[in-house]
Scaffold this motif. Structure first.
Motif, mmCIF file in Angstrom:
data_model
loop_
_atom_site.group_PDB
_atom_site.id
_atom_site.type_symbol
_atom_site.label_atom_id
_atom_site.label_comp_id
_atom_site.label_asym_id
_atom_site.label_seq_id
_atom_site.Cartn_x
_atom_site.Cartn_y
_atom_site.Cartn_z
ATOM 1 N N THR A 15 34.513 39.999 56.189
ATOM 2 C CA THR A 15 35.780 39.639 55.543
ATOM 3 C C THR A 15 35.773 38.162 55.166
ATOM 4 N N ALA A 16 35.286 37.326 56.093
ATOM 5 C CA ALA A 16 35.254 35.888 55.826
ATOM 6 C C ALA A 16 34.267 35.583 54.701
ATOM 7 N N LEU A 17 33.119 36.287 54.686
ATOM 8 C CA LEU A 17 32.113 36.048 53.646
ATOM 9 C C LEU A 17 32.653 36.406 52.266
ATOM 10 N N LEU A 18 33.363 37.537 52.209
ATOM 11 C CA LEU A 18 33.910 37.992 50.927
ATOM 12 C C LEU A 18 34.946 36.991 50.411
ATOM 13 N N GLN A 19 35.773 36.519 51.310
ATOM 14 C CA GLN A 19 36.792 35.546 50.919
ATOM 15 C C GLN A 19 36.130 34.245 50.446
ATOM 16 N N ASP A 20 35.089 33.845 51.180
ATOM 17 C CA ASP A 20 34.379 32.617 50.842
ATOM 18 C C ASP A 20 33.707 32.737 49.467
ATOM 19 N N ILE A 21 33.104 33.892 49.209
ATOM 20 C CA ILE A 21 32.435 34.123 47.915
ATOM 21 C C ILE A 21 33.447 34.040 46.779
ATOM 22 N N ARG A 22 34.623 34.623 46.986
ATOM 23 C CA ARG A 22 35.662 34.597 45.943
ATOM 24 C C ARG A 22 36.136 33.161 45.690
ATOM 25 N N GLU A 23 36.318 32.411 46.785
ATOM 26 C CA GLU A 23 36.784 31.026 46.632
ATOM 27 C C GLU A 23 35.744 30.186 45.916
ATOM 28 N N ARG A 24 34.468 30.399 46.315
ATOM 29 C CA ARG A 24 33.380 29.609 45.724
ATOM 30 C C ARG A 24 33.195 29.951 44.243
ATOM 31 N N ASP A 25 33.306 31.222 43.906
ATOM 32 C CA ASP A 25 33.213 31.652 42.495
ATOM 33 C C ASP A 25 34.236 30.899 41.670
ATOM 34 N N LYS A 64 23.530 40.279 55.221
ATOM 35 C CA LYS A 64 22.201 40.688 55.687
ATOM 36 C C LYS A 64 21.278 39.488 55.841
ATOM 37 N N GLN A 65 21.353 38.555 54.875
ATOM 38 C CA GLN A 65 20.507 37.354 54.948
ATOM 39 C C GLN A 65 20.784 36.586 56.235
ATOM 40 N N LEU A 66 22.082 36.426 56.562
ATOM 41 C CA LEU A 66 22.459 35.655 57.754
ATOM 42 C C LEU A 66 22.031 36.391 59.019
ATOM 43 N N MET A 67 22.241 37.725 59.035
ATOM 44 C CA MET A 67 21.846 38.530 60.201
ATOM 45 C C MET A 67 20.330 38.432 60.435
ATOM 46 N N ASP A 68 19.557 38.531 59.327
ATOM 47 C CA ASP A 68 18.096 38.446 59.432
ATOM 48 C C ASP A 68 17.660 37.121 60.032
ATOM 49 N N LYS A 69 18.483 36.090 59.793
ATOM 50 C CA LYS A 69 18.136 34.764 60.320
ATOM 51 C C LYS A 69 18.704 34.570 61.715
ATOM 52 N N GLY A 70 19.319 35.631 62.273
ATOM 53 C CA GLY A 70 19.858 35.559 63.631
ATOM 54 C C GLY A 70 21.149 34.762 63.707
ATOM 55 N N MET A 71 21.829 34.614 62.542
ATOM 56 C CA MET A 71 23.076 33.841 62.561
ATOM 57 C C MET A 71 24.275 34.788 62.623
ATOM 58 N N ARG A 129 27.613 41.194 46.815
ATOM 59 C CA ARG A 129 27.082 39.860 47.117
ATOM 60 C C ARG A 129 27.412 39.460 48.553
ATOM 61 N N ALA A 130 28.617 39.805 49.021
ATOM 62 C CA ALA A 130 28.990 39.488 50.412
ATOM 63 C C ALA A 130 28.058 40.250 51.360
ATOM 64 N N GLU A 131 27.758 41.484 51.000
ATOM 65 C CA GLU A 131 26.879 42.299 51.842
ATOM 66 C C GLU A 131 25.469 41.698 51.897
ATOM 67 N N ALA A 155 27.860 36.318 61.403
ATOM 68 C CA ALA A 155 28.498 36.478 60.101
ATOM 69 C C ALA A 155 29.649 37.462 60.212
ATOM 70 N N ASN A 156 30.624 37.305 59.333
ATOM 71 C CA ASN A 156 31.794 38.172 59.322
ATOM 72 C C ASN A 156 32.056 38.552 57.858
#
Ligand code: DC
Length: 225
Positions: free
Chosen positions: A169-179, A157-164, A151-153, A166-167
């Motif tokens: 490690t931070a995304l994975l941590q954020d996904i875990r916290e949000r879950d 990709k979604q963020l990269m495609d939008k030209g934003m 899911r982090a991956e 992304a990191n």
């Protein structure tokens, strides 16, 4: 004789499991309407941040939700006529949306609005509580999940495609916290309902998941047309 309401396919699950892509694919194949309920929570979060509201103030947040001037225009989300599609996907809004989604008054204020999307010939709705709370009589309930890494991956990709930026490690941590926050909250926590079919999209292309959902839906229609 009273006619039955249009059929609903509810697709719930954690963030970035591919719910949106799958739900849109299924809706497209069946010619059904599509509700991205997460975008509504995100729009409330943006409106709340812009108004400087305290994200714990239930009365204020309920008021913002009831007066939310958001509409969906194909893939775009507009707030007061302004295209906010890109902003809604930022991590700042993801995090604020997860917080305001735990506020009971916000959820109640969004209930009828979400049900308003149930129009003929049918609806595919994605979110966290589509099958458990908003459309408990859904014809088919799917709980779509994937490993946190997959899911982090996907989000990366979604963020990269939008030209934003992304990191991973931070995304994975954020996904875990949000879950965690989405699963332990007192109101409408994220969990698979007993009558939902569990699908795991780890390593499975979205098109194949769409095919699985369509096959399950056809089975249901055959059982009770
Ligand atoms: O699906 P999403 O990531 O765009 O959702 C954004 C946030 O809104 C997420 O933290 C969970 C919340 N949400 C919810 O509580 N109930 C829904 N039906 C949809 C989203």
């Amino acid at each position: 004789m009273e006619s039955s309401p249009p059929p609903v396919i509810a697709i719930d699950g954690p963030s970035a499991a591919g719910k949106g892509t799958v739900a849109q694919g299924v809706a497209g194949k069946l010619g059904f309407h599509y509700l991205n309920s997460g975008a509504l929570y995100r729009a409330v979060a943006l409106a709340a941040l812009e108004s400087g509201a305290d994200l714990e103030n239930e009365a204020k947040l309920s008021d913002i939700t009831l007066n939310l001037k958001a509409n969906f225009d194909r893939d775009a989300v507009k707030l007061e006529g302004r295209d906010v599609t890109g902003v809604l996907m930022t991590e700042r809004i993801s995090s604020a949306a997860s917080r305001i989604a735990a506020v009971a008054g916000v959820r109640t204020a969004l209930l009828e609005r979400q049900r308003g999307f149930r129009l003929p010939p049918g609806l595919v709705a994605d979110g966290r509580d589509m099958g458990s709370v908003v459309f408990p009589d859904a014809r088919l309930k799917i709980f779509l999940t994937a490993s946190p890494e997959a899911r982090a991956e996907r989000r990366y990709k979604q963020l990269m495609d939008k030209g934003m930026n992304a990191n991973m490690t931070a995304l994975l941590q954020d996904i875990r916290e949000r879950d965690k926050r989405d699963s332990v909250r007192a109101v409408a926590p994220l969990k698979k309902c007993a009558d939902a079919v569990l699908l795991d999209s780890t390593g499975v292309p979205a098109g194949a998941v769409v095919t699985q959902v369509l096959a399950l839906y056809e089975e249901r229609v055959k059982m009770a047309p």
